[in-house]
Design an enzyme around this catalytic site. Structure first.
Site, PDB file in Angstrom:
ATOM      1  N   LYS A 105       0.864  -1.176   0.000  1.00 55.15           N
ATOM      2  CA  LYS A 105       0.000   0.000   0.000  1.00 55.15           C
ATOM      3  C   LYS A 105       0.900   1.225   0.000  1.00 55.15           C
ATOM      4  CE  LYS A 105      -1.985  -1.446   3.703  1.00 55.15           C
ATOM      5  NZ  LYS A 105      -3.419  -1.239   3.862  1.00 55.15           N
ATOM      6  N   ARG A 106       0.298   2.382  -0.181  1.00 55.17           N
ATOM      7  CA  ARG A 106       1.068   3.620  -0.140  1.00 55.17           C
ATOM      8  C   ARG A 106       1.863   3.695   1.159  1.00 55.17           C
ATOM      9  NH1 ARG A 106      -0.934   8.681   1.472  1.00 55.17           N
ATOM     10  NH2 ARG A 106      -2.998   7.734   1.587  1.00 55.17           N
ATOM     11  N   LYS A 129      -0.141   4.235   8.077  1.00 56.32           N
ATOM     12  CA  LYS A 129      -0.314   2.837   7.661  1.00 56.32           C
ATOM     13  C   LYS A 129       0.673   1.911   8.372  1.00 56.32           C
ATOM     14  CE  LYS A 129      -2.148   4.306   3.181  1.00 56.32           C
ATOM     15  NZ  LYS A 129      -3.501   3.749   3.186  1.00 56.32           N
ATOM     16  N   LYS A 138      -9.246  -6.984  -1.335  1.00 57.05           N
ATOM     17  CA  LYS A 138      -8.626  -7.795  -2.391  1.00 57.05           C
ATOM     18  C   LYS A 138      -7.886  -8.984  -1.800  1.00 57.05           C
ATOM     19  CE  LYS A 138      -8.085  -3.494  -4.866  1.00 57.05           C
ATOM     20  NZ  LYS A 138      -7.181  -2.353  -5.038  1.00 57.05           N
TER      21      LYS A 138
END
Length: 834
Positions: free
Chosen positions: A567-568, A573, A679
């Protein structure tokens, strides 16, 4: 196994026969490919490159899509149909060819035709340059929604920007991220159609003048210093087996007059093309670095440019239907994807009032009835705001409109909350503390009839925090639409082995009716099914291991637990929390070589914003830890660390199906939703995560026992911060945490340079805004539960099956149905007759 095992050719009656542009049999496709190689690419087969063959095949597929597209346009001319317009600064579509073959049902014919020519479809699929028209989840969500809109047969147009250079390509040199230009158009784009005749002028800069017209009404004239032309480029979006092809319309900036003959004739050769160069810079690159003032100006110009072109286009279409612009909201439902298109509020008012002569009240009613706003962030710094002077210099007329909207709105607030000056200051469209700014989230909220969050928790926190004042004043505007992803790209195309196994077991209806996946639950106790399930996962892991070896030179064990965080790169995060766990395992093995730690391969991927120093430093630390851990003979076969470069849709299609464990470890209350989490789970990975974003709903759906939960919840996060968070206390009291951090600042992972990672260490010890140290111990204990579960392979497989079986809610088809029902008021219609 290939996607054609699930996707059968579905040709309608009008595509049968010998028409070389419509036939979908193998022979017709073979002929079409050769025709395009000859007439479009001007190549002899013996001299054709792989790109020539890819272009020829793509044009052959596009021909057949355009037939459905024109039929769709004819159907959508019905004046009773409302069109959904999805405004987004990003559309991260991914490669077109494979997805179009899946959705149109032409996979088998294309594969057979290509093989009859001595080629391999897989090679041509790999040839395609991915359109880099997005940065991450926001753009990928928009792409999923276009797929679902077409699949559900909803008239729709996606509007955005045709960036010449997309999000940068990421290289890793000496462990650091290096950005290179994403030249996705270098070989051409066979999927787009330039509509030179669909072009609009966009004004910028200058000043306004007031006068009275012949009827004595006040009229405002905007006299700009620059006028740019926006030209439409159309891309067809195929729905899955729907016979409907939707539209993505992207705008390219051009000069109104590309060549100045007067300057040329005067000998000023370079100045003759100045206007062309300056104008085309507007759509040159995705998200310029907005740290310097010139970057901010360009980014604001980009947003206004595509919003203005799109609204002018919608008004043109509406006037073909009806001369009454008061009915504009009956023709279009316009969704603003985050704050990037929020200038639509002021621009639609300008177009209706200044250009088309509507009164203010009538125009405001139309604007609010037409526009809706999706919020994607709880981070206050991510809610866009523009310096007032910059806004005034570029958009003088819009600032006047914003002021008038604000004056009228604050009058409403004053009537509702008399004497509450603090509330007025918070809700104003103009921020006046620490400088003056135009608040785009406030503008979008005031100018929309609906505001939605993208996960249940996110929407509730939205009401309680960043938009609390707006919720208290107009609670009826707020609703939740949890994000979703399309199972067509993210299972059918990316995980054909799993798609085949599911379809063999429960039939193919799950592709458009994902609630049918629940029928897999009865197979979770079938040993032969579980064995086949593991076989699919093992094959996917071997494929990813081969790609890792090819791209990074690191050999990984496909039998190990694939623990993946892609992910970014951002501090919220918490890739650095993942690293702290790796360092703890490393030290445990170093102290006790017999420690019962199942072999793990830690795989990271993601891009850091070019101006985000701390994110880049995290990438460097990941690679530096990998360098030490992977070379240490004492942990050989136990731990491997990999940074997979240039994470994008193409690489995601390889990575998601191979994951055993999905890392969704953001600080609770910071992630709006997430779609990577969906996903991963849809492809059979188990999730370790916090109660953040859509993790909450995923856990509810798949079952608490099939989700590895750790960390503080959003309420606890707020309480800890309110009481005074001191990260250094956690460092002092937890010796394993102290050991991990001390190793980083000792220079162990930086060839003795103790200062290299000091900014990151200091940030953790003295700030730690995202509470990595507070959640560290809970995370470690949860990871021990992961290790215990992974040792029980049969139990792990059962959990994996149940994850997939219970993920039907997270289809983008469900999301779009909710938008239609809650916000757009658009019916989902049956297919039109063939």
């Amino acid at each position: 196994m290939t996607a054609n095992n699930t996707v059968k050719t579905a040709a309608s009656s009008h595509t049968q026969g010998h028409d070389p542009r419509r036939g979908v049999g193998t022979a017709a496709m073979n002929r079409a490919i050769l025709d395009h190689l000859h007439f479009t690419m001007a190549r002899l087969p013996a001299l054709a490159s792989r790109n020539d063959w890819y272009m020829a095949l793509s044009h052959a597929v596009r021909d057949r899509m355009l037939d459905d597209w024109l039929a769709s346009l004819h159907h959508f001319r019905n004046k009773e149909l409302k069109v959904v317009s999805y405004l987004s600064a990003e559309f991260l579509l991914g490669p077109h060819l494979g997805n179009n073959l899946i959705n149109t049902g032409m996979w088998d014919a294309a594969r057979d035709a290509v093989e009859s020519l001595g080629l391999r479809l897989e090679d041509l699929l790999r040839q395609e340059e991915e359109p880099g028209l997005g940065n991450g989840g926001l753009g990928r969500l928009a792409a999923c929604y276009l797929d679902s809109l077409a699949t559900l047969r909803i008239p729709s147009i996606g509007y955005g920007i045709r960036y010449e250079f997309g999000i940068f390509d990421q290289l890793i040199r000496d462990g650091w991220q290096v950005e290179t230009a994403d030249k996705w158009l270098k070989f051409g784009n066979p999927w787009e159609i330039c509509r030179s005749e669909i072009a609009y002028e966009v004004k910028m800069g200058g000043h306004t003048e007031y006068h009275h017209d012949a009827d004595g009404r006040l009229a405002i004239v905007w006299l700009p210093v620059k006028v740019i032309k926006g030209v439409a480029y159309d891309t067809p979006i195929a729905g899955y087996r729907s016979r409907i092809t939707g539209l993505l319309r992207l705008w390219k900036s051009e000069a109104v007059e590309s060549f100045n003959f007067q300057a040329f004739n005067a000998g000023e050769y370079y100045h003759a093309v100045d206007e062309k160069v300056v104008s085309e810079s507007i759509t040159k690159v995705l998200y310029p670095n907005d740290e310097p003032g010139v970057g901010k100006l360009l980014r604001l110009a980009q947003q206004y440019f595509f919003v203005s072109c799109s609204l002018q286009d919608m008004i043109r279409v509406h006037l073909l239907r009806s001369p009454r612009l008061e009915e504009f909201d009956q023709t279009f439902a316009v969704q603003m994807n985050d704050t990037h298109p929020s200038l639509a509020v002021a621009e639609l008012m300008r177009l209706l009032v200044d250009e088309h002569g509507l009164g203010w009240d009538a125009a405001w009613k139309v604007t609010r009835s037409t526009l809706a706003y999706t919020n994607h962030t709880l981070l206050p710094e991510a809610l866009e705001k523009w310096p007032l002077q910059l806004f005034a210099n570029l958009l003088p007329r819009h600032l006047e409109i914003v002021y008038e909207i604000n004056r009228r709105f604050l009058d409403e607030v004053s009537r509702a909350y008399p004497g509450d000056q603090a509330r007025l200051a918070r809700m104003s469209l103009i921020e006046e503390t620490g400088g003056k700014f135009v608040r785009m989230a406030n503008l979008a909220s005031v100018g929309s009839h609906a505001i939605n969050g993208v996960a249940h928790l996110h929407t509730e926190l939205l009401k309680e925090t960043v938009l609390a004042d707006f919720y208290q004043m107009t609670p009826e505007k707020f609703c939740n639409v949890t994000n979703g992803v399309t199972p067509r790209r993210w299972v059918l195309l990316s995980n054909p082995g799993l798609a085949w196994l599911i379809s063999e077991s429960i039939g193919e209806e799950w592709v458009t009716a994902p609630e049918k996946l629940r029928e897999l639950e009865c197979f979770a106790s079938d040993p032969s099914f579980l064995s086949a399930w593991r076989g699919v996962k093992d094959a996917n892991k071997r494929a990813l291991a081969a790609a890792i070896l090819e791209r990074t030179g690191v050999a990984v064990d496909p039998e190990s637990l694939f623990d993946i965080q892609v992910k970014r790169i951002h501090e919220y995060k918490r890739q650095h929390l993942n690293l702290l766990h790796i360092l703890t395992l490393y030290h445990r093995i170093k102290r006790d070589p017999g420690a019962q730690i199942p072999p793990r391969t830690f795989i990271f991927g993601g891009k850091a914003a070019p101006g985000y120093f701390m994110a880049k430093l995290i990438i460097k630390l990941i690679n530096s830890v990998a360098e030490v851990v992977n070379a240490d003979p004492e942990v050989a076969g136990r731990l491997k660390v990999v940074f997979f470069p240039d994470f994008n849709v193409t690489n995601g299609q390889l990575i998601y199906p191979a994951a055993d464990l999905s890392e969704q470890i953001s600080t609770s209350g910071k992630e709006a939703s997430g779609t990577g989490n969906m996903k991963f789970s849809l492809n059979g990975a188990l999730t370790i995560g916090t109660l953040d974003g859509a993790n909450v709903e995923i856990r509810e759906e798949v079952g608490e026992e099939n989700f590895f939960l750790f960390g503080l919840n959003a309420t606890e996060v707020q309480a800890l911060k309110k009481s005074g968070y001191h990260p250094g206390r956690f460092y002092e009291e937890d010796w394993e945490l102290r050991e991990a951090i001390d190793a980083v600042r000792s220079g162990l992972f930086s060839h003795g340079d103790a200062g290299l990672f000091q900014p990151l260490v200091d940030h953790l010890l003295y700030d730690d805004e995202y509470l990595a140290l507070a959640d560290y111990r809970s995370y470690l204990e949860c990871q021990e539960r992961v290790s215990t579960a992974f040792r029980q392979r049969e139990l792990w497989s059962v959990k994996s099956v149940l994850n997939v079986a219970r993920m039907g809610k997270f289809s983008s088809d469900r999301s779009i149905r909710e938008y239609c029902e809650k916000i757009w008021k658009v019916p989902i219609r049956p297919p039109f007759p063939h």
